[in-house]
Motif scaffolding. Structure first.
Motif, PDB file in Angstrom:
ATOM      1  N   LYS A  25       0.818  -1.225   0.000  1.00 47.42           N
ATOM      2  CA  LYS A  25       0.000   0.000   0.000  1.00 47.42           C
ATOM      3  C   LYS A  25       0.842   1.262   0.000  1.00 47.42           C
ATOM      4  O   LYS A  25       0.322   2.360   0.162  1.00 47.42           O
ATOM      5  CB  LYS A  25      -0.914  -0.005   1.223  1.00 47.42           C
ATOM      6  CG  LYS A  25      -2.018  -1.042   1.132  1.00 47.42           C
ATOM      7  CD  LYS A  25      -2.987  -0.890   2.289  1.00 47.42           C
ATOM      8  CE  LYS A  25      -4.099  -1.942   2.207  1.00 47.42           C
ATOM      9  NZ  LYS A  25      -4.255  -2.663   3.498  1.00 47.42           N
ATOM     10  N   GLY A  26       2.170   1.111  -0.140  1.00 44.08           N
ATOM     11  CA  GLY A  26       3.020   2.308  -0.216  1.00 44.08           C
ATOM     12  C   GLY A  26       3.506   2.814   1.129  1.00 44.08           C
ATOM     13  O   GLY A  26       3.966   3.950   1.242  1.00 44.08           O
ATOM     14  N   GLY A  27       3.430   1.957   2.169  1.00 46.24           N
ATOM     15  CA  GLY A  27       3.927   2.352   3.487  1.00 46.24           C
ATOM     16  C   GLY A  27       5.389   1.953   3.675  1.00 46.24           C
ATOM     17  O   GLY A  27       6.011   1.365   2.783  1.00 46.24           O
ATOM     18  N   ILE A  28       5.945   2.275   4.853  1.00 51.63           N
ATOM     19  CA  ILE A  28       7.341   1.912   5.133  1.00 51.63           C
ATOM     20  C   ILE A  28       7.444   1.037   6.385  1.00 51.63           C
ATOM     21  O   ILE A  28       6.773   1.267   7.387  1.00 51.63           O
ATOM     22  CB  ILE A  28       8.281   3.139   5.217  1.00 51.63           C
ATOM     23  CG1 ILE A  28       7.824   4.187   6.233  1.00 51.63           C
ATOM     24  CG2 ILE A  28       8.393   3.793   3.841  1.00 51.63           C
ATOM     25  CD1 ILE A  28       8.777   5.374   6.379  1.00 51.63           C
ATOM     26  N   VAL A  29       8.311   0.019   6.291  1.00 53.15           N
ATOM     27  CA  VAL A  29       8.400  -1.050   7.298  1.00 53.15           C
ATOM     28  C   VAL A  29       9.862  -1.294   7.686  1.00 53.15           C
ATOM     29  O   VAL A  29      10.702  -1.528   6.812  1.00 53.15           O
ATOM     30  CB  VAL A  29       7.822  -2.372   6.723  1.00 53.15           C
ATOM     31  CG1 VAL A  29       8.026  -3.522   7.702  1.00 53.15           C
ATOM     32  CG2 VAL A  29       6.354  -2.223   6.351  1.00 53.15           C
ATOM     33  N   ALA A  30      10.160  -1.255   8.972  1.00 55.30           N
ATOM     34  CA  ALA A  30      11.481  -1.699   9.431  1.00 55.30           C
ATOM     35  C   ALA A  30      11.426  -3.217   9.592  1.00 55.30           C
ATOM     36  O   ALA A  30      10.446  -3.751  10.114  1.00 55.30           O
ATOM     37  CB  ALA A  30      11.849  -1.034  10.755  1.00 55.30           C
ATOM     38  N   PHE A  31      12.469  -3.909   9.138  1.00 53.82           N
ATOM     39  CA  PHE A  31      12.458  -5.383   9.148  1.00 53.82           C
ATOM     40  C   PHE A  31      13.875  -5.921   9.343  1.00 53.82           C
ATOM     41  O   PHE A  31      14.855  -5.246   9.037  1.00 53.82           O
ATOM     42  CB  PHE A  31      11.831  -5.921   7.841  1.00 53.82           C
ATOM     43  CG  PHE A  31      12.647  -5.617   6.606  1.00 53.82           C
ATOM     44  CD1 PHE A  31      12.582  -4.369   6.008  1.00 53.82           C
ATOM     45  CD2 PHE A  31      13.503  -6.574   6.062  1.00 53.82           C
ATOM     46  CE1 PHE A  31      13.346  -4.079   4.877  1.00 53.82           C
ATOM     47  CE2 PHE A  31      14.270  -6.295   4.922  1.00 53.82           C
ATOM     48  CZ  PHE A  31      14.178  -5.036   4.331  1.00 53.82           C
ATOM     49  N   PRO A  32      13.983  -7.162   9.840  1.00 53.10           N
ATOM     50  CA  PRO A  32      15.315  -7.725  10.089  1.00 53.10           C
ATOM     51  C   PRO A  32      15.983  -8.236   8.815  1.00 53.10           C
ATOM     52  O   PRO A  32      15.299  -8.689   7.892  1.00 53.10           O
ATOM     53  CB  PRO A  32      15.010  -8.900  11.027  1.00 53.10           C
ATOM     54  CG  PRO A  32      13.623  -9.319  10.664  1.00 53.10           C
ATOM     55  CD  PRO A  32      12.901  -8.063  10.257  1.00 53.10           C
TER      56      PRO A  32
END
Ligand code: TXA
Ligand code: MG
Length: 348
Positions: A25-32
């Motif tokens: 959806k065009g969002g931003i995600v912090a991930f390992p």
């Protein structure tokens, strides 16, 4: 509002699906990832990628690398891939290695900062790869820190830097490698290492002996010299405290650090010492932290950024650091340490 979600055996697939929906959806995600935590967005969606620059306070002229889950994806985003790049990928992917290649037009200019090349990485971390697959798009991701700070190697540090600034923080275990990926430019021959990392020069020279490290990044940059990776020119990995590296014979280093400690304490400073398991008992201070084992520099790489941040938590003014031999992963360790010290080195 940031959703913070920590993965366990039961909720894993559900949370990855949720995070992937945010990316779609065009969002931003912090991930390992296996190197450091990343801050991801759909690499093909310019508006989404712009959000990363804003959340991190990142300069617009610093390109992002894209993360893929399968080698077969590479052709969609790059062109004129040389045979040597294929050999490098076969050997080191998935893993802590980013390859710079000529880019295809589908990569928006914000992602590649108007360069005609793009960095591509296939991470080995399983959560990262599942997230990319479920998102159905390559994920552009710099390290998940505020620009200039040490990269986060666990979820608490992502939360510290990014809570309230990103849509989703997906937490897992502490990162295995601890320093960012090795970057190798394969758009030129011989390929050039732009940033040292977990895959070492020695490893890469098994593919081709002509592979070399961009000489500009090894020492204090002179005014007229520019590193080939734009991001390497910025002050980076810096804790709030002033960092000083003491370099030379180990026994003399210990003596020098003890002298300097006394000197700064008399000045009223709060002094930290970055030591190792082998040397920590040599210092008479409550602010000694071991960064890892000299006998296994991988442990030093793994703990380096967290240790710099831990000194900030202690509120020290100055961090006196031992140095490490610049071979193997020691090249990456010393590169990050020198940058965090602003090349403030005492040679003895
Ligand atoms: O391990 C990693 O690589 C982590 C994880 C999240 O994958 N990512 C990461 O990204 O370290 P970042 O943005 O913090 O560092 C990427 C570096 C920057 O120094 C950037 O200037 C350089 O790669 N870079 C990106 N694209 C480039 C290009 N086309 N040519 C030269 N350098 C490039
Ligand atoms: Mg970074």
């Amino acid at each position: 509002e940031t959703k913070i979600a920590i993965i366990n055996a039961e909720n894993k697939d559900m949370l990855i699906r949720e995070a992937a929906d945010v990316i779609k959806k065009g969002g931003i995600v912090a991930f390992p990832t296996e190197t450091v935590y990343g801050l991801g967005a759909d690499a093909l969606n310019a508006e989404a990628v712009e959000k990363i620059f804003i959340a991190k306070g990142r300069p617009q002229d610093n390109p992002l690398i894209i993360h893929i889950a399968d080698i077969s994806e590479l052709k969609k985003y790059t062109k004129n891939v040389p045979e040597i790049a294929e050999r490098i990928m076969d050997k080191f992917w998935p893993g802590p290695l980013t390859i710079i290649l000529e880019k295809n037009d589908c990569i928006p200019n914000v992602t590649s900062a108007n360069l005609n090349t793009v960095g591509v990485r296939m991470p080995s971390n399983e959560i990262a790869r599942k997230l990319i697959r479920k998102s159905g798009t390559p994920i552009a991701a710099p390290s998940a820190n505020i620009s200039g700070r040490p990269s986060p190697t666990d979820v608490e540090r992502c939360v510290e830097d990014l809570n309230g600034k990103v849509d989703y923080i997906l937490g897992e275990k502490k990162c295995d490698v601890g320093v960012e990926s090795t970057i190798i430019d394969c758009s030129v021959y011989p390929p050039c290492i732009l940033r040292p990392g977990g895959v070492t020069l020695e490893d890469l020279r098994e593919i081709d002996e002509k592979i070399y490290i961009d000489p500009v990044i090894l020492d204090k940059p002179k005014e007229d010299m520019k590193p080939k990776a734009p991001g390497m020119k910025y002050r980076h990995y810096a804790p709030k405290a002033k960092v000083i590296i003491i370099r030379g014979n180990l026994q003399k280093t210990i003596e020098k650090i003890n002298d300097l400690m006394v000197h700064y304490i008399i000045e009223g400073k709060n002094v930290g010492v970055m030591a190792t398991d082998e040397t920590k008992s040599e210092y008479n201070s409550e602010n000694v932290i071991s960064v890892g084992k000299r006998s296994n520099l991988g442990t030093v790489a793994q703990n380096l950024f967290e240790t710099l941040r831990a000194f900030d938590d202690k509120g020290v003014d100055i961090i006196l650091c031992e140095s490490f031999e610049e071979s193997g992963v020691g090249v990456a360790v010393m590169n990050r340490l020198k940058k965090s010290a602003g090349f403030n080195i005492i040679d003895i």
